[in-house]
Scaffold this motif. Structure first.
Motif, PDB file in Angstrom:
ATOM      1  N   ARG A  49       0.665  -1.253  -0.092  1.00 39.33           N
ATOM      2  CA  ARG A  49      -0.118   0.016   0.174  1.00 39.33           C
ATOM      3  C   ARG A  49       0.831   1.184   0.090  1.00 39.33           C
ATOM      4  N   LEU A  50       0.405   2.381  -0.821  1.00 38.06           N
ATOM      5  CA  LEU A  50       1.062   3.576  -0.889  1.00 38.06           C
ATOM      6  C   LEU A  50       1.004   4.209   0.241  1.00 38.06           C
ATOM      7  N   ALA A  51       2.091   4.717   1.050  1.00 37.89           N
ATOM      8  CA  ALA A  51       1.939   5.595   2.164  1.00 37.89           C
ATOM      9  C   ALA A  51       2.719   6.924   2.047  1.00 37.89           C
ATOM     10  N   ILE A  52       2.100   7.939   2.308  1.00 36.04           N
ATOM     11  CA  ILE A  52       2.625   9.341   1.793  1.00 36.04           C
ATOM     12  C   ILE A  52       2.776  10.069   2.963  1.00 36.04           C
ATOM     13  N   PRO A  53       4.106  10.391   3.332  1.00 37.46           N
ATOM     14  CA  PRO A  53       4.393  11.090   4.483  1.00 37.46           C
ATOM     15  C   PRO A  53       3.529  12.217   4.936  1.00 37.46           C
ATOM     16  N   THR A  54       3.516  12.615   6.110  1.00 43.69           N
ATOM     17  CA  THR A  54       2.822  13.794   6.430  1.00 43.69           C
ATOM     18  C   THR A  54       3.447  14.270   7.724  1.00 43.69           C
ATOM     19  N   GLU A  55       3.088  15.421   8.159  1.00 44.19           N
ATOM     20  CA  GLU A  55       4.013  16.411   9.097  1.00 44.19           C
ATOM     21  C   GLU A  55       4.154  15.159  10.462  1.00 44.19           C
ATOM     22  N   ASP A  56       5.051  15.515  11.195  1.00 41.36           N
ATOM     23  CA  ASP A  56       5.460  14.840  12.583  1.00 41.36           C
ATOM     24  C   ASP A  56       4.107  15.595  13.396  1.00 41.36           C
ATOM     25  N   HIS A  57       3.648  14.399  14.317  1.00 43.89           N
ATOM     26  CA  HIS A  57       2.484  14.720  15.022  1.00 43.89           C
ATOM     27  C   HIS A  57       2.777  14.505  16.513  1.00 43.89           C
ATOM     28  N   PRO A  58       2.279  15.338  17.422  1.00 39.96           N
ATOM     29  CA  PRO A  58       2.339  15.208  18.890  1.00 39.96           C
ATOM     30  C   PRO A  58       2.262  13.900  19.504  1.00 39.96           C
ATOM     31  N   MET A  59       3.046  13.441  20.656  1.00 40.05           N
ATOM     32  CA  MET A  59       2.786  12.272  21.056  1.00 40.05           C
ATOM     33  C   MET A  59       1.127  12.129  21.447  1.00 40.05           C
ATOM     34  N   GLY A  60       0.645  13.248  22.192  1.00 41.90           N
ATOM     35  CA  GLY A  60      -0.785  13.361  22.446  1.00 41.90           C
ATOM     36  C   GLY A  60      -1.617  12.927  21.437  1.00 41.90           C
ATOM     37  N   TYR A  61      -1.264  12.791  20.241  1.00 39.07           N
ATOM     38  CA  TYR A  61      -2.148  12.503  19.063  1.00 39.07           C
ATOM     39  C   TYR A  61      -2.703  11.122  19.247  1.00 39.07           C
ATOM     40  N   ALA A  62      -1.680  10.301  19.861  1.00 35.18           N
ATOM     41  CA  ALA A  62      -1.900   8.869  19.643  1.00 35.18           C
ATOM     42  C   ALA A  62      -3.441   8.404  19.952  1.00 35.18           C
ATOM     43  N   ASP A  63      -4.006   9.035  21.020  1.00 36.98           N
ATOM     44  CA  ASP A  63      -5.252   8.233  21.321  1.00 36.98           C
ATOM     45  C   ASP A  63      -6.405   9.367  21.094  1.00 36.98           C
ATOM     46  N   PHE A  64      -6.204  10.310  20.188  1.00 43.87           N
ATOM     47  CA  PHE A  64      -6.935  11.492  19.522  1.00 43.87           C
ATOM     48  C   PHE A  64      -8.471  10.746  18.728  1.00 43.87           C
ATOM     49  N   GLU A  65      -9.573  11.014  18.982  1.00 48.22           N
ATOM     50  CA  GLU A  65     -10.653  10.505  18.632  1.00 48.22           C
ATOM     51  C   GLU A  65     -11.680  11.596  18.608  1.00 48.22           C
ATOM     52  N   GLY A  66     -12.189  12.100  17.529  1.00 47.30           N
ATOM     53  CA  GLY A  66     -13.402  13.041  17.641  1.00 47.30           C
ATOM     54  C   GLY A  66     -13.358  13.813  16.180  1.00 47.30           C
ATOM     55  N   VAL A  67     -14.015  15.096  15.975  1.00 44.24           N
ATOM     56  CA  VAL A  67     -14.222  15.391  14.926  1.00 44.24           C
ATOM     57  C   VAL A  67     -13.415  16.725  14.674  1.00 44.24           C
ATOM     58  N   ILE A  68     -12.905  17.043  13.367  1.00 43.93           N
ATOM     59  CA  ILE A  68     -12.042  18.140  13.460  1.00 43.93           C
ATOM     60  C   ILE A  68     -13.104  19.025  12.594  1.00 43.93           C
ATOM     61  N   PRO A  69     -13.619  20.174  13.092  1.00 45.47           N
ATOM     62  CA  PRO A  69     -14.660  20.850  12.367  1.00 45.47           C
ATOM     63  C   PRO A  69     -14.286  21.280  11.022  1.00 45.47           C
ATOM     64  N   PRO A  70     -15.678  21.718  10.083  1.00 47.27           N
ATOM     65  CA  PRO A  70     -15.368  21.955   8.853  1.00 47.27           C
ATOM     66  C   PRO A  70     -14.851  23.439   8.698  1.00 47.27           C
ATOM     67  N   GLY A  71     -13.718  23.466   7.651  1.00 49.25           N
ATOM     68  CA  GLY A  71     -13.060  24.795   7.349  1.00 49.25           C
ATOM     69  C   GLY A  71     -11.653  24.525   8.153  1.00 49.25           C
ATOM     70  N   ASN A  72     -11.327  23.395   8.690  1.00 45.77           N
ATOM     71  CA  ASN A  72      -9.926  23.340   9.651  1.00 45.77           C
ATOM     72  C   ASN A  72      -9.338  22.185   8.572  1.00 45.77           C
ATOM     73  N   TYR A  73      -7.806  22.380   8.789  1.00 49.65           N
ATOM     74  CA  TYR A  73      -6.969  21.423   8.091  1.00 49.65           C
ATOM     75  C   TYR A  73      -7.566  20.038   8.595  1.00 49.65           C
ATOM     76  N   GLY A  74      -7.684  18.991   7.528  1.00 48.85           N
ATOM     77  CA  GLY A  74      -7.993  17.465   7.783  1.00 48.85           C
ATOM     78  C   GLY A  74      -9.342  17.504   8.588  1.00 48.85           C
ATOM     79  N   ALA A  75     -10.311  18.471   8.217  1.00 53.45           N
ATOM     80  CA  ALA A  75     -11.778  18.397   8.689  1.00 53.45           C
ATOM     81  C   ALA A  75     -12.281  17.164   8.404  1.00 53.45           C
ATOM     82  N   GLY A  76     -12.998  16.514   9.494  1.00 53.12           N
ATOM     83  CA  GLY A  76     -13.736  15.206   9.347  1.00 53.12           C
ATOM     84  C   GLY A  76     -13.422  14.444  10.476  1.00 53.12           C
ATOM     85  N   THR A  77     -13.829  13.155  10.607  1.00 54.38           N
ATOM     86  CA  THR A  77     -13.817  12.438  11.905  1.00 54.38           C
ATOM     87  C   THR A  77     -12.784  11.319  11.955  1.00 54.38           C
TER      88      THR A  77
END
Ligand code: MN
Length: 200
Positions: free
Chosen positions: A74-102
């Motif tokens: 499978r193709l894997a496209i590198p994206t920016e480094d994320h903070p460690m605290g992102y590892a358990d993030f689950e939720g909704v990024i509101p419309p109009g924001n970078y990566g908007a969606g669930t």
């Protein structure tokens, strides 16, 4: 933004007054290295692979998601480094924001660099070839990340042949939900508006 901030790109792309995503502190961590895959229903559904390295999460977007079948690369496209605290993030990024969606935590656990426990993942990535043993709830055993030559950085992510390989399986279909909450993308999206009222 300081150019030596490892999370500079992460912070530049986001307005933390708008998005519930973690703000991005780095911190050293002892013990096991974090592995996570988040399923992200942005403009296009994809899976975000993240592996801990030097206090941040190295990240790749995998449009078609991982497979247990060594024949499926499978193709894997590198994206920016994320903070460690992102590892358990689950939720909704509101419309109009970078990566908007669930976002849901599709798989999580730890990993080992198969080139050696004292070898930094970033050194393996610099060589264009990393092999990791994943100790997740859905993905287990050896996986390879191989850099593909070309103009833009692209990698292939695939299962190595071992006792955890399953040819012909579709883990995405068999096990679509969050390992954190058990919820589907749709269930997280539905629950979020109520929680947003407390988010001020
Ligand atoms: Mn994503």
């Amino acid at each position: 933004m300081s150019s030596d901030d490892p999370l500079g790109k992460y912070k530049e792309k986001r307005d933390f007054t708008e998005t519930p995503e973690p703000k991005g502190e780095t911190f050293p961590k002892s013990g096991e290295l974090i592995y996570v895959i988040q399923k992200h229903a942005a403009r296009n559904l994809h899976y975000d692979l993240r592996l801990e390295n030097n206090g941040v999460l190295k990240s790749w977007a995998i449009p078609k998601g991982p497979s247990l079948d060594p024949k499926v690369k499978r193709l894997a496209i590198p994206t920016e480094d994320h903070p460690m605290g992102y590892a358990d993030f689950e939720g909704v990024i509101p419309p109009g924001n970078y990566g908007a969606g669930t976002v849901i935590v599709w798989d999580w656990g730890s990993f080992r660099n198969m080139k050696g426990d004292t070898v930094a993942l970033s050194d393996s990535l610099d060589e264009g070839h990393a092999t990791v043993e994943l100790l997740g709830e859905k993905l287990r055993g050896g996986y390879a990340l191989i850099r593909v030559k070309g103009k833009s950085p692209r990698w292939l992510f695939f299962k190595m042949k071992d006792e955890h390989a399953v040819s012909g399986s579709d883990i995405l279909e068999e096990s679509p939900n969050s390992v954190k909450s058990g919820k589907s993308l749709e269930q997280v999206a539905e629950q979020w508006p109520a929680e947003l009222e407390d988010f001020s």
